[in-house]
Design a protein around this motif. Sequence first.
Motif, PDB file in Angstrom:
ATOM      1  N   UNK A 195       5.871  -5.242  -1.471  1.00 40.73           N
ATOM      2  CA  UNK A 195       5.296  -5.427  -0.141  1.00 40.73           C
ATOM      3  C   UNK A 195       6.003  -4.550   0.877  1.00 40.73           C
ATOM      4  N   UNK A 196       7.299  -4.375   0.731  1.00 38.53           N
ATOM      5  CA  UNK A 196       8.092  -3.568   1.648  1.00 38.53           C
ATOM      6  C   UNK A 196       8.981  -2.634   0.845  1.00 38.53           C
ATOM      7  N   UNK A 197       8.806  -1.350   1.039  1.00 35.45           N
ATOM      8  CA  UNK A 197       9.632  -0.366   0.333  1.00 35.45           C
ATOM      9  C   UNK A 197      11.097  -0.535   0.701  1.00 35.45           C
ATOM     10  N   UNK A 238      15.208   1.146   8.137  1.00 34.82           N
ATOM     11  CA  UNK A 238      13.766   1.367   8.228  1.00 34.82           C
ATOM     12  C   UNK A 238      13.449   1.769   9.660  1.00 34.82           C
ATOM     13  N   UNK A 239      12.799   2.908   9.821  1.00 35.54           N
ATOM     14  CA  UNK A 239      12.493   3.464  11.127  1.00 35.54           C
ATOM     15  C   UNK A 239      10.982   3.551  11.332  1.00 35.54           C
ATOM     16  N   UNK A 240      10.507   3.156  12.503  1.00 37.26           N
ATOM     17  CA  UNK A 240       9.100   3.270  12.825  1.00 37.26           C
ATOM     18  C   UNK A 240       8.334   2.003  12.522  1.00 37.26           C
ATOM     19  N   UNK A 241       7.022   2.064  12.667  1.00 39.14           N
ATOM     20  CA  UNK A 241       6.142   0.930  12.414  1.00 39.14           C
ATOM     21  C   UNK A 241       5.703   0.960  10.956  1.00 39.14           C
ATOM     22  N   UNK A 242       6.000  -0.123  10.253  1.00 35.90           N
ATOM     23  CA  UNK A 242       5.696  -0.177   8.826  1.00 35.90           C
ATOM     24  C   UNK A 242       4.187  -0.108   8.596  1.00 35.90           C
ATOM     25  N   UNK A 243       3.786   0.714   7.628  1.00 31.25           N
ATOM     26  CA  UNK A 243       2.378   0.882   7.275  1.00 31.25           C
ATOM     27  C   UNK A 243       2.182   0.604   5.789  1.00 31.25           C
ATOM     28  N   UNK A 244       0.989   0.146   5.456  1.00 29.50           N
ATOM     29  CA  UNK A 244       0.684  -0.111   4.047  1.00 29.50           C
ATOM     30  C   UNK A 244       0.504   1.207   3.311  1.00 29.50           C
ATOM     31  N   UNK A 245       1.126   1.300   2.133  1.00 37.93           N
ATOM     32  CA  UNK A 245       1.040   2.521   1.336  1.00 37.93           C
ATOM     33  C   UNK A 245      -0.107   2.425   0.349  1.00 37.93           C
ATOM     34  N   UNK A 296       1.041  11.831   5.643  1.00 36.57           N
ATOM     35  CA  UNK A 296       0.468  10.546   6.000  1.00 36.57           C
ATOM     36  C   UNK A 296      -0.920  10.319   5.419  1.00 36.57           C
ATOM     37  N   UNK A 297      -1.737  11.374   5.345  1.00 39.71           N
ATOM     38  CA  UNK A 297      -3.104  11.207   4.841  1.00 39.71           C
ATOM     39  C   UNK A 297      -3.116  10.839   3.359  1.00 39.71           C
ATOM     40  N   UNK A 298      -2.032  11.126   2.660  1.00 37.65           N
ATOM     41  CA  UNK A 298      -1.922  10.754   1.254  1.00 37.65           C
ATOM     42  C   UNK A 298      -1.125   9.472   1.062  1.00 37.65           C
ATOM     43  N   UNK A 299      -0.199   9.188   1.987  1.00 38.21           N
ATOM     44  CA  UNK A 299       0.707   8.061   1.807  1.00 38.21           C
ATOM     45  C   UNK A 299       0.132   6.745   2.296  1.00 38.21           C
ATOM     46  N   UNK A 300      -0.568   6.765   3.432  1.00 35.55           N
ATOM     47  CA  UNK A 300      -0.914   5.520   4.107  1.00 35.55           C
ATOM     48  C   UNK A 300      -2.370   5.135   3.876  1.00 35.55           C
ATOM     49  N   UNK A 301      -2.592   3.817   3.729  1.00 31.65           N
ATOM     50  CA  UNK A 301      -3.946   3.295   3.696  1.00 31.65           C
ATOM     51  C   UNK A 301      -4.587   3.531   5.065  1.00 31.65           C
TER      52      UNK A 301
END
Length: 270
Positions: A126-128, A151-158, A255-260
């Motif tokens: 759920x969290x890297x 962990x830096x930034x706003x967590x996003x779903x991978x 990001x276009x490959x990493x994030x849902x």
Amino acid sequence: MGFNNLVSHQPQYNATLSASDFVGMTRDGGACAPFPNTSVCGSTTNLDTRSEEQLAERTRIAQELHDTLLQGFLAVSMQLHTAVDHLPADSAAKARFSSVLQLLDRVLEQGRCAVQGLRAPNKDIASIGDAFARVPNDLGFPSAPGFRVIVLGREKELRAGVRGEVYRIGCEAIVNACRHSRARDIEVEVAYRPTELRIAVRDNGCGIGPKDLKWGRNGHWGLQGMRERAERIGARLRLSSRVALGTEVELCVPGRLAFEQSGGPGRPLN
């Protein structure tokens, strides 16, 4: 600081130490191996197609691993348990072998999880950041240098096809640092940037020589495996090191490959 699973969440991209400050790499004779064949390419459609093909191949590999290595380790574990049970209660060796058995049981459980993860995308991560924080304890490293995860930034779903590969690359880097670096401090940085996911694992240990950094140690496939995983997901992998000062492994996934893309803007971190 020991392996206390400390995860620091910082909403701003403001690393405590930069790679060069923490490790002193690529300066005054430092070595850097960017793995030029690891390129940022592909599309989400191609990535999804590759994920389906990989799943079929992983299912086949999972069957082989279950029927060979996993069953073999299980047989060894059962015999070792039997042997330990027959040792006298006051035997000094009994406590030592009991620790070995605990480690073996953890390895078996991780093997079962790995086989399950090969058969289907691993949605348990759920969290890297939290997953990386558990690595040293899960593997039972006896000595504990300073270890932390930021962990830096706003967590996003991978994306499902990326999540497992990112975890395995980071896990390999953490294991290498714990096992080989003789470092006082190991730091893992997970940065959710607007245009990319960045993972950095850095230590202030003994470093890696230029030859081993480029080609890997003879008979060891960890660096090559990280490179191949990065290539599969269209990521950039960069290793930097300087002997006696430390090593950094950096993974950047577009990001276009990493994030849902179907979800919201991401949940804020506390």
